[in-house]
Write an enzyme that holds these catalytic residues in place. Structure first.
Site, PDB file in Angstrom:
ATOM      1  N   SER A   1     -36.724-111.123  53.651  1.00 39.17           N
ATOM      2  CA  SER A   1     -36.519-110.385  53.047  1.00 39.17           C
ATOM      3  C   SER A   1     -38.180-111.223  52.235  1.00 39.17           C
ATOM      4  O   SER A   1     -38.391-112.509  52.819  1.00 39.17           O
ATOM      5  CB  SER A   1     -35.850-110.749  52.215  1.00 39.17           C
ATOM      6  OG  SER A   1     -36.070-110.361  50.977  1.00 39.17           O
TER       7      SER A   1
ATOM      8  N   TYR B   1     -29.429-117.068  50.061  1.00 39.34           N
ATOM      9  CA  TYR B   1     -30.268-115.830  50.206  1.00 39.34           C
ATOM     10  C   TYR B   1     -31.852-116.060  51.101  1.00 39.34           C
ATOM     11  O   TYR B   1     -31.952-116.460  51.458  1.00 39.34           O
ATOM     12  CB  TYR B   1     -29.599-114.620  49.997  1.00 39.34           C
ATOM     13  CG  TYR B   1     -30.225-113.401  50.307  1.00 39.34           C
ATOM     14  CD1 TYR B   1     -29.943-113.020  51.139  1.00 39.34           C
ATOM     15  CD2 TYR B   1     -31.516-113.341  49.510  1.00 39.34           C
ATOM     16  CE1 TYR B   1     -30.378-111.456  51.829  1.00 39.34           C
ATOM     17  CE2 TYR B   1     -32.209-111.660  50.403  1.00 39.34           C
ATOM     18  CZ  TYR B   1     -31.658-111.312  51.159  1.00 39.34           C
ATOM     19  OH  TYR B   1     -31.856-109.237  52.026  1.00 39.34           O
TER      20      TYR B   1
END
Length: 258
Positions: A148, A162
């Site tokens: 990401s 994350y």
């Protein structure tokens, strides 16, 4: 062979984790449309069966296996089921993951560790099981790790676990490529989406300040559509990307270009 033929995956077997929802469904169907048979892994088996039916409706063979990538035995079992039901494996899409948005001063270290266990360690364990299967079969393959842009930049939404897990995937991708490409013929790359409409971005979309801040950083001024990742996925999975390994392919509307 034409340029378009190089993107075909006829005769290939692909494994997709996190295949019960969101991007996992999009990726499984895209690989199936390109000609691959698909092994699906996810924890939510009832939703996984829905994905299996969609893949089979495209005329492809498919197996669905209850899989928690945080468990090494589950990772090995998914790869074994793919080989038993479909044949030697060629492609792994390491898509399983979870997000957690919480300020650090209120975070639970155990929950932080859980995100890393699923997103990073789970991807490693799946890659390990897949790599062993390819080596055992004596042929190469392609690993695609779903990272990401939040492993490269930040937003106003606090999500250190994350972000850390996705940054870790970028480093792991480079290392595995160095280990496996030269000696084993296994290409390893990361697909790095920006903010794409999915369950993973719901928290940012729901936070007005975080959403406004993120959109202000994206030259295209919008979130991506899941289908806008498919071209990059097929490039990395197919012979069209045969000279790409150890790379992080960013598809983010221009966010990281600034």
């Amino acid at each position: 062979m034409s340029v378009f033929d190089r993107f075909r995956l006829d005769g290939k077997v692909a494994i997709v984790t996190g295949a019960s929802s969101g991007l996992g469904i999009t990726f499984a169907l895209a690989l199936a449309e390109a000609g691959a048979d698909i092994a699906l892994g996810a924890r939510r088996t009832e939703l996984l069966e829905e994905t299996r039916r969609k893949v089979e409706a495209l005329g492809r063979r498919c197996v669905a296996v209850a899989t928690d990538v945080a468990e090494p035995a589950d990772c090995a079992a998914l790869v074994a089921a793919a080989r038993d039901g479909l044949g030697d494996v060629d492609i792994l899409v390491n898509n399983a993951g979870m997000a957690r948005v919480v300020p650090t001063h209120r975070d639970d270290p155990a929950e932080f560790a859980r995100v890393l266990q699923v997103n990073l360690t789970g991807a490693y364990q799946m890659a390990q099981a897949f790599g062993r299967a390819c080596i055992d079969a004596g042929h190469g393959g392609s690993v695609i790790n779903m990272s990401s842009v939040l492993g490269m930049v930040s937003t106003d939404a606090p999500q250190p676990a994350y972000s850390a897990s996705k940054a870790g995937l970028l480093g792991m991708t480079r290392d595995l490529a160095m280990q496996w490409t030269r000696r084993r013929g296994i290409r390893v790359n990361a697909l790095v989406p920006g903010l794409v409409v999915s369950g993973m971005t719901e928290a940012i979309q729901a936070d007005e300040q975080a959403s406004a801040s993120a959109l202000a950083s994206i030259p295209m001024r919008r979130l991506g559509d899941p289908d806008e990742l498919v071209g990059a996925l097929l490039l990395l999975a197919s012979d069209a990307g045969s000279y790409i390994t150890g790379s992080s392919l960013v598809v983010d509307g221009g966010w990281t270009a600034q």
